[in-house]
Design an enzyme around this catalytic site. Sequence first.
Site, mmCIF file in Angstrom:
data_model
loop_
_atom_site.group_PDB
_atom_site.id
_atom_site.type_symbol
_atom_site.label_atom_id
_atom_site.label_comp_id
_atom_site.label_asym_id
_atom_site.label_seq_id
_atom_site.Cartn_x
_atom_site.Cartn_y
_atom_site.Cartn_z
ATOM 1 N N TYR A 11 0.791 -1.128 0.121
ATOM 2 C CA TYR A 11 0.270 0.298 0.319
ATOM 3 C C TYR A 11 1.064 1.441 -0.205
ATOM 4 N N LEU A 33 5.242 -10.718 -2.155
ATOM 5 C CA LEU A 33 4.057 -10.794 -2.705
ATOM 6 C C LEU A 33 2.639 -11.884 -1.736
ATOM 7 N N ASN A 35 1.492 -9.887 1.146
ATOM 8 C CA ASN A 35 0.398 -8.965 1.247
ATOM 9 C C ASN A 35 0.035 -8.226 0.204
ATOM 10 N N SER A 124 6.405 3.613 13.216
ATOM 11 C CA SER A 124 4.825 3.439 13.690
ATOM 12 C C SER A 124 5.206 4.782 14.193
ATOM 13 N N ALA A 125 3.478 5.218 14.494
ATOM 14 C CA ALA A 125 3.086 5.907 16.024
ATOM 15 C C ALA A 125 2.963 4.708 17.011
ATOM 16 N N TYR A 148 3.511 -6.571 17.083
ATOM 17 C CA TYR A 148 4.079 -6.004 16.409
ATOM 18 C C TYR A 148 4.676 -4.849 17.126
ATOM 19 N N LYS A 152 8.843 -3.244 15.754
ATOM 20 C CA LYS A 152 9.665 -1.346 15.531
ATOM 21 C C LYS A 152 10.236 -1.125 16.157
ATOM 22 N N ASN A 197 -9.759 -5.282 9.795
ATOM 23 C CA ASN A 197 -9.114 -4.428 11.687
ATOM 24 C C ASN A 197 -8.909 -2.949 11.277
ATOM 25 N N ASN A 198 -8.461 -2.362 10.344
ATOM 26 C CA ASN A 198 -8.186 -0.640 10.352
ATOM 27 C C ASN A 198 -9.829 -0.683 9.789
ATOM 28 N N LEU A 199 -9.994 1.209 10.846
ATOM 29 C CA LEU A 199 -10.857 1.527 10.708
ATOM 30 C C LEU A 199 -11.892 1.725 8.801
ATOM 31 N N ARG A 230 -7.657 10.070 15.882
ATOM 32 C CA ARG A 230 -6.349 9.198 15.383
ATOM 33 C C ARG A 230 -5.642 10.795 14.334
HETATM 34 P P1 NAD Z 1 1.644 -3.346 3.161
HETATM 35 O O1 NAD Z 1 1.084 -4.746 3.652
HETATM 36 O O2 NAD Z 1 0.537 -3.263 2.387
HETATM 37 O O3 NAD Z 1 3.026 -4.098 2.104
HETATM 38 C C1 NAD Z 1 4.285 -4.355 3.414
HETATM 39 C C2 NAD Z 1 4.526 -4.906 2.363
HETATM 40 O O4 NAD Z 1 6.264 -6.054 1.598
HETATM 41 C C3 NAD Z 1 4.223 -5.842 0.655
HETATM 42 O O5 NAD Z 1 3.432 -5.929 0.098
HETATM 43 C C4 NAD Z 1 4.659 -7.378 1.504
HETATM 44 O O6 NAD Z 1 4.158 -8.226 0.388
HETATM 45 C C5 NAD Z 1 5.573 -6.717 1.373
HETATM 46 N N1 NAD Z 1 6.091 -8.091 2.339
HETATM 47 C C6 NAD Z 1 5.609 -8.344 3.723
HETATM 48 N N2 NAD Z 1 7.207 -9.359 3.944
HETATM 49 C C7 NAD Z 1 8.118 -9.715 3.343
HETATM 50 C C8 NAD Z 1 9.246 -9.965 3.267
HETATM 51 N N3 NAD Z 1 10.016 -11.504 3.776
HETATM 52 N N4 NAD Z 1 10.280 -9.897 1.665
HETATM 53 C C9 NAD Z 1 9.480 -9.495 1.222
HETATM 54 N N5 NAD Z 1 8.641 -8.290 1.085
HETATM 55 C C10 NAD Z 1 7.102 -8.544 2.229
HETATM 56 O O7 NAD Z 1 1.907 -2.225 4.411
HETATM 57 P P2 NAD Z 1 2.005 -0.777 4.067
HETATM 58 O O8 NAD Z 1 0.563 -0.320 5.125
HETATM 59 O O9 NAD Z 1 2.017 -0.497 3.192
HETATM 60 O O10 NAD Z 1 2.880 -0.784 5.053
HETATM 61 C C11 NAD Z 1 4.215 -0.865 4.425
HETATM 62 C C12 NAD Z 1 5.093 -0.685 6.003
HETATM 63 O O11 NAD Z 1 5.004 0.703 6.406
HETATM 64 C C13 NAD Z 1 4.945 -1.779 6.906
HETATM 65 O O12 NAD Z 1 6.256 -1.717 7.362
HETATM 66 C C14 NAD Z 1 4.104 -1.059 8.093
HETATM 67 O O13 NAD Z 1 4.527 -1.661 9.920
HETATM 68 C C15 NAD Z 1 4.866 -0.014 8.176
HETATM 69 N N6 NAD Z 1 3.386 0.684 8.769
HETATM 70 C C16 NAD Z 1 1.838 1.090 7.920
HETATM 71 C C17 NAD Z 1 1.218 1.607 8.214
HETATM 72 C C18 NAD Z 1 -0.454 1.844 8.063
HETATM 73 O O14 NAD Z 1 -1.334 2.171 8.392
HETATM 74 N N7 NAD Z 1 -0.479 1.034 6.558
HETATM 75 C C19 NAD Z 1 1.196 2.650 9.892
HETATM 76 C C20 NAD Z 1 3.098 2.945 10.232
HETATM 77 C C21 NAD Z 1 3.798 1.587 9.732
HETATM 78 C C1 WQD Z 2 -8.498 3.947 14.121
HETATM 79 C C2 WQD Z 2 -9.858 4.419 15.271
HETATM 80 C C3 WQD Z 2 -10.608 2.106 16.573
HETATM 81 C C4 WQD Z 2 -11.514 -0.224 13.498
HETATM 82 C C5 WQD Z 2 -3.094 0.804 13.888
HETATM 83 C C6 WQD Z 2 -1.486 0.275 14.605
HETATM 84 C C7 WQD Z 2 -0.653 1.585 14.157
HETATM 85 C C8 WQD Z 2 -0.290 1.621 13.093
HETATM 86 C C9 WQD Z 2 -1.862 2.194 12.089
HETATM 87 C C10 WQD Z 2 0.299 0.595 11.650
HETATM 88 C C11 WQD Z 2 -9.392 3.759 16.604
HETATM 89 C C12 WQD Z 2 -11.580 2.682 15.600
HETATM 90 C C13 WQD Z 2 -11.112 1.111 13.781
HETATM 91 C C14 WQD Z 2 -13.569 -0.149 13.384
HETATM 92 C C15 WQD Z 2 -13.472 1.205 15.260
HETATM 93 N N1 WQD Z 2 -0.215 0.623 12.098
HETATM 94 N N2 WQD Z 2 -11.695 1.691 15.359
HETATM 95 N N3 WQD Z 2 -13.649 -0.212 13.926
HETATM 96 O O1 WQD Z 2 -5.232 1.400 16.191
HETATM 97 O O2 WQD Z 2 -5.278 3.984 15.255
HETATM 98 O O3 WQD Z 2 -3.580 1.956 14.253
HETATM 99 O O4 WQD Z 2 -3.137 1.166 12.620
HETATM 100 O O5 WQD Z 2 1.724 0.845 12.386
HETATM 101 O O6 WQD Z 2 0.730 0.369 14.192
HETATM 102 O O7 WQD Z 2 -1.775 0.366 15.097
HETATM 103 O O8 WQD Z 2 -6.028 2.408 13.909
HETATM 104 O O9 WQD Z 2 -7.555 1.913 12.230
HETATM 105 O O10 WQD Z 2 -7.600 -0.090 13.203
HETATM 106 O O11 WQD Z 2 -8.732 2.223 14.267
HETATM 107 O O12 WQD Z 2 -14.484 2.015 15.871
HETATM 108 O O13 WQD Z 2 -13.806 -1.260 12.480
HETATM 109 O O14 WQD Z 2 -10.771 3.762 14.893
HETATM 110 O O15 WQD Z 2 -10.730 1.975 17.499
HETATM 111 O O16 WQD Z 2 -10.081 4.661 17.724
HETATM 112 P P1 WQD Z 2 -5.216 2.568 15.225
HETATM 113 P P2 WQD Z 2 -7.580 1.856 13.052
#
Ligand code: NAD
Ligand code: WQD
Length: 335
Positions: A11, A33, A35, A124-125, A148, A152, A197-199, A230
């Site tokens: 993503y 690939l 995810n 990540s935050a 998770y 980080k 899982n995410n909103l 958030r």
């Molecule tokens: P995503 O799952 O869409 O992208 C991660 C990519 O990494 C995927 O394409 C997956 O196929 C690949 N991958 C996973 N394990 C691998 C491995 N062992 N070798 C090679 N490729 C691998 O996730 P995203 O939302 O794009 O997140 C990217 C990064 O940012 C992650 O490290 C995530 O922890 C971090 N992050 C994401 C968020 C969020 O909310 N999306 C927030 C904070 C931090």
């Molecule tokens: C946002 C708000 C929920 C789903 C997560 C990871 C964090 C980072 C970002 C990777 C919260 C509420 C959610 C639902 C709801 N990822 N909610 N109904 O928890 O802030 O962060 O993603 O690093 O590490 O923990 O994001 O989108 O899950 O939740 O009410 O079906 O939405 O309670 O207040 P979060 P989220």
Amino acid sequence: MRLLVTGGAGYIGSHTCVELQKAGHDIVIYDNLYNAKSAAVERISKITGKEVPFIKGDILDEKALDEVFCRYHIDAVIHFAGLKAVGESVEKPLLYYENNVSGTISLCKAMARAGCKKLIFSSSATVYGMHNEPPFTEDMPLSTINPYGATKLMIEGILTDLAAADKDWSVVLLRYFNPIGAHESGLLGEDPQGIPNNLLPYVKRVAVGKLPCVNIFGDDYPTPDGTGVRDYIHVVDLAKGLLAALKALETDGTKIYNLGTGNGYSVKEVVAAFSRACGHEIPWRIAPRRGGDAPFSFADASRAKKELGWTAQYDLDRMCADAWRFISRNPDGIQ
Ligand code: NAD
Ligand code: WQD
């Protein structure tokens, strides 16, 4: 620069690859690939009109990484590859520690062998834990409450130690807040497998009629409307922040930046904004609080503004409009 982008088919990675190519950088995507779909790589190319070298490989596979560094002269690595589902990390901690922590160590070892010692890491935050008062500043004490988040935090420590031990390393730790939204073309966006899982992914599924109703996890938090707040950031703004962070690789040592907007939106505000974007009401109901959720999370984004010259531009309505365009054109995700 020529940049190796691990997880570049995912993503945030795919949106970042678009911005990198638009800015004139060469990229090589390395992704197993797990995810993501290879179609995402084709879509990056469709948007930018440029070829996108793609290698299907795992960051745990050092031999495959050595071959990549042998084949291409890589100036720096942007490291997104990792697993990110908080709940799954509680159920399968070894999978998360191995993939995220061991994977990053393998990557760094391959980089060192190749003499490429510039790395941007996707943190990540979540590392701000439950005990800090927002806005979160980069020098606050860190903690986590799930595997998770622990990966980080561990990786941040490993990379900081690496850059302290060898002055040739330059490491940038970026702490992303809550990325949402999609590319304005409607070609790239996020649509996770299974029940989200995410909103935002959940709200999108309700908006397209694939799920009946959004469960709002608690309306008794000490926030203005009682629902969780958030710092949602448009994924393209985040990608531009990554581009700006390349500048920080010019000096050695470790630099840390929050990538957030500095604004907080509540769950109810997000649902209302998405209803405006899709043009119909999104059904919702109040459900019990979800364990481990903080009432508030938002960034102090002033360091990135001051040192990188970057600030987020897009508001919540734009984030929802772009997310809606993507999901309505790709109801089954990127195929
Ligand atoms: P995503 O799952 O869409 O992208 C991660 C990519 O990494 C995927 O394409 C997956 O196929 C690949 N991958 C996973 N394990 C691998 C491995 N062992 N070798 C090679 N490729 C691998 O996730 P995203 O939302 O794009 O997140 C990217 C990064 O940012 C992650 O490290 C995530 O922890 C971090 N992050 C994401 C968020 C969020 O909310 N999306 C927030 C904070 C931090
Ligand atoms: C946002 C708000 C929920 C789903 C997560 C990871 C964090 C980072 C970002 C990777 C919260 C509420 C959610 C639902 C709801 N990822 N909610 N109904 O928890 O802030 O962060 O993603 O690093 O590490 O923990 O994001 O989108 O899950 O939740 O009410 O079906 O939405 O309670 O207040 P979060 P989220």
